[in-house]
Write a protein that holds these residues in place. Structure first.
Motif, PDB file in Angstrom:
ATOM      1  N   LYS A 233     -60.712 -46.700  -6.774  1.00 22.78           N
ATOM      2  CA  LYS A 233     -61.127 -45.891  -7.920  1.00 22.78           C
ATOM      3  C   LYS A 233     -60.156 -46.226  -9.039  1.00 22.78           C
ATOM      4  O   LYS A 233     -59.048 -46.706  -8.783  1.00 22.78           O
ATOM      5  CB  LYS A 233     -61.071 -44.393  -7.580  1.00 22.78           C
ATOM      6  CG  LYS A 233     -61.939 -43.970  -6.416  1.00 22.78           C
ATOM      7  CD  LYS A 233     -61.841 -42.451  -6.202  1.00 22.78           C
ATOM      8  CE  LYS A 233     -62.659 -42.006  -5.004  1.00 22.78           C
ATOM      9  NZ  LYS A 233     -61.996 -42.350  -3.723  1.00 22.78           N
ATOM     10  N   PRO A 234     -60.533 -45.981 -10.292  1.00 17.42           N
ATOM     11  CA  PRO A 234     -59.637 -46.378 -11.381  1.00 17.42           C
ATOM     12  C   PRO A 234     -58.244 -45.759 -11.239  1.00 17.42           C
ATOM     13  O   PRO A 234     -58.099 -44.558 -10.992  1.00 17.42           O
ATOM     14  CB  PRO A 234     -60.352 -45.837 -12.624  1.00 17.42           C
ATOM     15  CG  PRO A 234     -61.795 -45.824 -12.243  1.00 17.42           C
ATOM     16  CD  PRO A 234     -61.816 -45.441 -10.793  1.00 17.42           C
ATOM     17  N   PHE A 235     -57.231 -46.594 -11.384  1.00 11.97           N
ATOM     18  CA  PHE A 235     -55.840 -46.157 -11.317  1.00 11.97           C
ATOM     19  C   PHE A 235     -54.995 -47.166 -12.086  1.00 11.97           C
ATOM     20  O   PHE A 235     -55.115 -48.375 -11.868  1.00 11.97           O
ATOM     21  CB  PHE A 235     -55.353 -46.078  -9.864  1.00 11.97           C
ATOM     22  CG  PHE A 235     -53.999 -45.426  -9.705  1.00 11.97           C
ATOM     23  CD1 PHE A 235     -53.900 -44.104  -9.280  1.00 11.97           C
ATOM     24  CD2 PHE A 235     -52.828 -46.121  -9.980  1.00 11.97           C
ATOM     25  CE1 PHE A 235     -52.658 -43.492  -9.138  1.00 11.97           C
ATOM     26  CE2 PHE A 235     -51.583 -45.516  -9.852  1.00 11.97           C
ATOM     27  CZ  PHE A 235     -51.500 -44.190  -9.422  1.00 11.97           C
ATOM     28  N   LEU A 236     -54.154 -46.682 -12.992  1.00 12.82           N
ATOM     29  CA  LEU A 236     -53.288 -47.563 -13.771  1.00 12.82           C
ATOM     30  C   LEU A 236     -51.888 -47.550 -13.167  1.00 12.82           C
ATOM     31  O   LEU A 236     -51.225 -46.515 -13.137  1.00 12.82           O
ATOM     32  CB  LEU A 236     -53.221 -47.089 -15.229  1.00 12.82           C
ATOM     33  CG  LEU A 236     -52.339 -47.921 -16.165  1.00 12.82           C
ATOM     34  CD1 LEU A 236     -52.866 -49.345 -16.289  1.00 12.82           C
ATOM     35  CD2 LEU A 236     -52.248 -47.275 -17.539  1.00 12.82           C
TER      36      LEU A 236
ATOM     37  N   GLU B  52     -57.828 -40.104  -7.072  1.00 14.27           N
ATOM     38  CA  GLU B  52     -58.554 -39.525  -8.198  1.00 14.27           C
ATOM     39  C   GLU B  52     -58.078 -38.104  -8.442  1.00 14.27           C
ATOM     40  O   GLU B  52     -57.504 -37.458  -7.559  1.00 14.27           O
ATOM     41  CB  GLU B  52     -60.060 -39.506  -7.906  1.00 14.27           C
ATOM     42  CG  GLU B  52     -60.423 -38.621  -6.718  1.00 14.27           C
ATOM     43  CD  GLU B  52     -61.905 -38.637  -6.391  1.00 14.27           C
ATOM     44  OE1 GLU B  52     -62.682 -39.145  -7.214  1.00 14.27           O
ATOM     45  OE2 GLU B  52     -62.274 -38.115  -5.318  1.00 14.27           O
TER      46      GLU B  52
ATOM     47  N   ARG C 154     -54.231 -51.298 -20.836  1.00 19.36           N
ATOM     48  CA  ARG C 154     -55.028 -50.079 -20.902  1.00 19.36           C
ATOM     49  C   ARG C 154     -54.187 -48.880 -21.320  1.00 19.36           C
ATOM     50  O   ARG C 154     -54.696 -47.900 -21.868  1.00 19.36           O
ATOM     51  CB  ARG C 154     -55.669 -49.789 -19.537  1.00 19.36           C
ATOM     52  CG  ARG C 154     -56.836 -50.688 -19.220  1.00 19.36           C
ATOM     53  CD  ARG C 154     -57.123 -50.904 -17.745  1.00 19.36           C
ATOM     54  NE  ARG C 154     -56.894 -49.781 -16.865  1.00 19.36           N
ATOM     55  CZ  ARG C 154     -56.922 -49.880 -15.521  1.00 19.36           C
ATOM     56  NH1 ARG C 154     -57.151 -51.053 -14.961  1.00 19.36           N
ATOM     57  NH2 ARG C 154     -56.708 -48.845 -14.774  1.00 19.36           N
TER      58      ARG C 154
ATOM     59  N   GLU D 172     -58.087 -51.523  -7.251  1.00 20.56           N
ATOM     60  CA  GLU D 172     -58.405 -50.134  -7.538  1.00 20.56           C
ATOM     61  C   GLU D 172     -59.715 -49.759  -6.846  1.00 20.56           C
ATOM     62  O   GLU D 172     -60.787 -50.180  -7.275  1.00 20.56           O
ATOM     63  CB  GLU D 172     -58.536 -49.918  -9.040  1.00 20.56           C
ATOM     64  CG  GLU D 172     -57.273 -50.248  -9.829  1.00 20.56           C
ATOM     65  CD  GLU D 172     -57.518 -50.298 -11.327  1.00 20.56           C
ATOM     66  OE1 GLU D 172     -57.693 -49.219 -11.928  1.00 20.56           O
ATOM     67  OE2 GLU D 172     -57.560 -51.425 -11.880  1.00 20.56           O
TER      68      GLU D 172
ATOM     69  N   LYS E 278     -54.213 -55.399 -17.009  1.00 16.99           N
ATOM     70  CA  LYS E 278     -54.337 -53.985 -16.621  1.00 16.99           C
ATOM     71  C   LYS E 278     -53.379 -53.108 -17.425  1.00 16.99           C
ATOM     72  O   LYS E 278     -53.737 -52.013 -17.863  1.00 16.99           O
ATOM     73  CB  LYS E 278     -54.076 -53.819 -15.128  1.00 16.99           C
ATOM     74  CG  LYS E 278     -55.173 -54.433 -14.260  1.00 16.99           C
ATOM     75  CD  LYS E 278     -55.118 -53.937 -12.821  1.00 16.99           C
ATOM     76  CE  LYS E 278     -56.300 -54.485 -12.034  1.00 16.99           C
ATOM     77  NZ  LYS E 278     -56.407 -53.899 -10.683  1.00 16.99           N
TER      78      LYS E 278
ATOM     79  N   ASP F  53     -56.486 -45.834  -3.824  1.00 18.13           N
ATOM     80  CA  ASP F  53     -57.705 -45.025  -3.745  1.00 18.13           C
ATOM     81  C   ASP F  53     -57.331 -43.581  -4.049  1.00 18.13           C
ATOM     82  O   ASP F  53     -56.969 -42.812  -3.160  1.00 18.13           O
ATOM     83  CB  ASP F  53     -58.317 -45.141  -2.348  1.00 18.13           C
ATOM     84  CG  ASP F  53     -59.659 -44.427  -2.227  1.00 18.13           C
ATOM     85  OD1 ASP F  53     -60.106 -43.829  -3.232  1.00 18.13           O
ATOM     86  OD2 ASP F  53     -60.242 -44.448  -1.139  1.00 18.13           O
TER      87      ASP F  53
ATOM     88  N   HIS G 263     -58.732 -39.549 -18.486  1.00 18.98           N
ATOM     89  CA  HIS G 263     -58.174 -40.751 -17.868  1.00 18.98           C
ATOM     90  C   HIS G 263     -58.001 -40.558 -16.370  1.00 18.98           C
ATOM     91  O   HIS G 263     -57.860 -39.438 -15.883  1.00 18.98           O
ATOM     92  CB  HIS G 263     -56.834 -41.092 -18.505  1.00 18.98           C
ATOM     93  CG  HIS G 263     -55.782 -40.053 -18.231  1.00 18.98           C
ATOM     94  ND1 HIS G 263     -55.080 -39.997 -17.044  1.00 18.98           N
ATOM     95  CD2 HIS G 263     -55.321 -39.030 -18.991  1.00 18.98           C
ATOM     96  CE1 HIS G 263     -54.229 -38.993 -17.072  1.00 18.98           C
ATOM     97  NE2 HIS G 263     -54.364 -38.383 -18.234  1.00 18.98           N
ATOM     98  N   PRO G 264     -57.963 -41.651 -15.625  1.00 18.04           N
ATOM     99  CA  PRO G 264     -57.676 -41.563 -14.187  1.00 18.04           C
ATOM    100  C   PRO G 264     -56.177 -41.417 -13.958  1.00 18.04           C
ATOM    101  O   PRO G 264     -55.378 -41.514 -14.901  1.00 18.04           O
ATOM    102  CB  PRO G 264     -58.191 -42.906 -13.657  1.00 18.04           C
ATOM    103  CG  PRO G 264     -58.002 -43.842 -14.801  1.00 18.04           C
ATOM    104  CD  PRO G 264     -58.282 -43.028 -16.051  1.00 18.04           C
TER     105      PRO G 264
ATOM    106  N   TYR H 267     -51.764 -42.874 -15.737  1.00 15.13           N
ATOM    107  CA  TYR H 267     -51.398 -42.885 -17.145  1.00 15.13           C
ATOM    108  C   TYR H 267     -50.170 -42.016 -17.426  1.00 15.13           C
ATOM    109  O   TYR H 267     -49.450 -42.247 -18.396  1.00 15.13           O
ATOM    110  CB  TYR H 267     -52.570 -42.441 -18.016  1.00 15.13           C
ATOM    111  CG  TYR H 267     -53.613 -43.509 -18.222  1.00 15.13           C
ATOM    112  CD1 TYR H 267     -53.695 -44.209 -19.419  1.00 15.13           C
ATOM    113  CD2 TYR H 267     -54.511 -43.836 -17.216  1.00 15.13           C
ATOM    114  CE1 TYR H 267     -54.649 -45.199 -19.614  1.00 15.13           C
ATOM    115  CE2 TYR H 267     -55.467 -44.827 -17.389  1.00 15.13           C
ATOM    116  CZ  TYR H 267     -55.531 -45.501 -18.586  1.00 15.13           C
ATOM    117  OH  TYR H 267     -56.466 -46.496 -18.771  1.00 15.13           O
TER     118      TYR H 267
END
Length: 566
Positions: free
Chosen positions: A107-110, A456, A83, A105, A80, A454, A491-492, A495
């Protein structure tokens, strides 16, 4: 350097416990130790001693396997993290292992983590800006989130206090939306940056372009050396030129004789005593032996980073706190924020071919917020605002595969043309439904629940990003750059690595987790001063605010301890 509590059973009781040794944890340790408290710092990962354990600090690309790239095994380990684009052979040992530390995730999350002594203070970008009342009053004025329990006047002396010790280089502007710090001499803009600055400030009223304000020393300070412009900061700086816990606060804490550090200590929960009505210590799992150990103390600072701190508090359950320590409001784990990032513009600068710069300056330019700061700059497209970071530079001369011989070898040593880019950082609003929760179906290697994230960016953040790109293109074109291209990586969250808000401060215990001195409302001897405490996110980097809040909270904690109030 410190008294390392490797054998935990030698000493189980302290005046204070600090969970985490990163930017805020290091400051908590320094302040508590200097005020006379025997303090235990619990670190999830290994010891990293300043200079001694910076194993890649002098490596060149040819010293590394794959010229700094990761092996397939390392990519799997950081499946992960990679990314982000920041994890290479020179730093991968400072990034937490995704295989051993999974998260889910929704929802997408780094989620980028640093599990070692010093945490992400070894890896951060070191941009350091004060917040203003534009930030501390924002929630109250536009109705998003809850009101901060403090204002700029409450934290202003603590900004000065931490700046004088840490060493912040920069230049004063006198802008109300970006208060000036106590500065060391600024780094210098290069010739192209000076050129772009002149064009932007001439053509756009109210927009300023300055050198970044950074926790880098431009002259010797408190026994530390000045920056050598190597730009190898994330490997650990042998000169101590940038601020890290390892180089600055932990040595100060250790000098008191009051510091004990215990590595490989995974904090499972804060222990709350229902009869006493306060926390009495923490329970940890030894990362190497899986032994469960309890430590006792009078006060506890939970500074494990925004998500990990909330994780610990949610996992700290008792008869009094069935849903997690301090979670009477139901807000624990909610209101997760990060800055939007990687949106802006880039272009080519003609001329200046006879100009270059010395070294690799670990800093860039900054354009402070200029939207929604007063009635004149008010936008009807979004609330809050953004700032820009960026730089001007010369790239390499692209090799022509058809070339050969002496002329070819000479050509690849010549710099390419000048380019200039800016990228925006925009504020994210505190949404209740941007949240984390305990995942008991996915356990880590020590059998503990992991996190489900969760979150965004929503319409306001997208509108800010749209404006960022439009303004970036307009400024660069007006400044005379050629082939200007706008970009938005879309990006989500994560980042920006500025996670905030999961245990927010507030005036009302019904809507917040912490009070104005960063104390858990219903457990006054537990303090949180890392990113979890933030009530809004501003659009400037938050780490300087964490430092100031920590120093302020530690001062209050010791004062209250002496009065027997906690």
């Amino acid at each position: 350097m410190a008294n390392f509590n490797i054998d935990a059973k030698k000493d189980m009781t302290y005046d204070a416990i600090v969970v985490g040794s990163g930017i805020s944890g290091g400051w908590a340790a320094k302040e508590l130790c200097e005020k006379g408290l025997k303090t235990l710092v619990l670190e999830r990962g290994p010891i990293v001693e300043h200079v001694v354990d910076y194993k890649t600090m002098h490596w060149d690309p040819w010293d590394m396997e794959l010229r700094g790239g990761l092996t397939p095994e390392e990519k799997k380990k950081h499946y992960k993290n990679i990314r982000s684009g920041w994890v290479g052979k020179d730093t991968e040992h400072f990034w937490a292992d995704d295989e051993s530390n999974p998260y889910t995730e929704e929802k997408p999350f780094l989620w980028l983590r640093g599990h070692q002594m010093g945490g992400k203070s070894l890896l951060w970008g070191k941009q350091t800006y004060r917040w203003s009342d534009l930030d501390f009053e924002a929630n109250a004025k536009d109705g998003h989130g809850v009101d901060w329990p403090i204002r700029y006047k409450d934290i202003e002396p603590w900004y000065t206090y931490v700046e004088k010790f840490a060493g912040i280089s920069g230049e004063a502007l006198g802008l109300p939306q970006l208060p000036d710090s106590h500065f060391l001499p600024p780094m210098e803009l290069n010739c192209v940056e000076k050129h772009v600055k002149e064009r932007i400030e001439k053509n756009f009223e109210g927009r300023n372009m300055i050198i970044g304000r950074v926790a880098h020393l431009t002259q010797p300070h408190n026994g530390r050396g000045q920056c050598q412009n190597r730009n190898r900061c994330s490997r650990g700086c042998p000169y101590g030129a940038y601020f890290s816990s390892n180089a600055v606060t932990l040595p100060a804490a250790n000098a008191t004789g009051n510091l004990t550090i215990r590595p490989y200590s995974i904090v499972q929960e804060v222990i709350y005593d229902d009869a006493k009505g306060k926390a009495t210590g923490v329970r940890v799992i030894d990362a190497e032996t899986s032994e469960v150990i309890e430590f006792n103390s009078k006060i506890i600072f939970v500074n494990a980073s925004a998500l990990s701190t909330a994780h610990i508090l949610m996992n700290s359950k008792s008869k009094r706190f069935e849903n997690g320590l301090g979670n009477d409001s139901g807000e624990l784990g909610h209101n997760l924020m990060d800055h939007t990032y990687r949106v802006g513009a880039i272009g080519k600068v003609e001329g200046f071919e006879d100009k270059y710069y010395k070294g690799r300056r670990p800093n860039g330019i900054y354009i402070p917020r200029y939207v929604n700061i007063d009635e004149k700059s008010k936008s009807d497209k979004f609330v809050r605002g953004f700032g820009f970071q960026g730089s001007g530079y010369r790239g390499g001369n692209p090799a022509n595969i058809e070339s050969f011989g002496a002329d070819f070898k000479d050509s690849i040593l010549k710099p390419g043309g000048w380019e200039f880019f800016i990228t925006g950082f925009a504020e994210c609003l505190p949404y209740h439904d941007n949240k984390i929760s305990l995942n008991k179906d996915v356990l880590d290697k020590w059998g503990q629940p992991t996190l489900t994230i969760d979150a965004e960016f929503k319409e306001n953040e997208k509108a800010l990003n749209k404006q960022i790109q439009e303004d970036a293109v307009e400024m660069l074109e007006t400044a005379g750059l050629k082939d200007v291209m706008g970009f938005d990586k879309e990006h989500p969250p994560g980042y920006g690595v500025h996670e905030m808000g999961t245990a927010r401060m507030g005036r009302d215990p019904k809507t917040s987790v912490l009070n104005g001195f960063n104390q858990v409302h219903a457990a006054k001897n537990v303090f949180v001063t890392d990113g979890a405490c933030m009530t809004s996110s501003s659009c400037v980097n938050p780490s300087l605010t964490y430092m100031a809040l920590t120093a302020r909270a530690a001062d209050h904690a010791v004062s209250e301890l002496k009065k027997f109030n906690i």
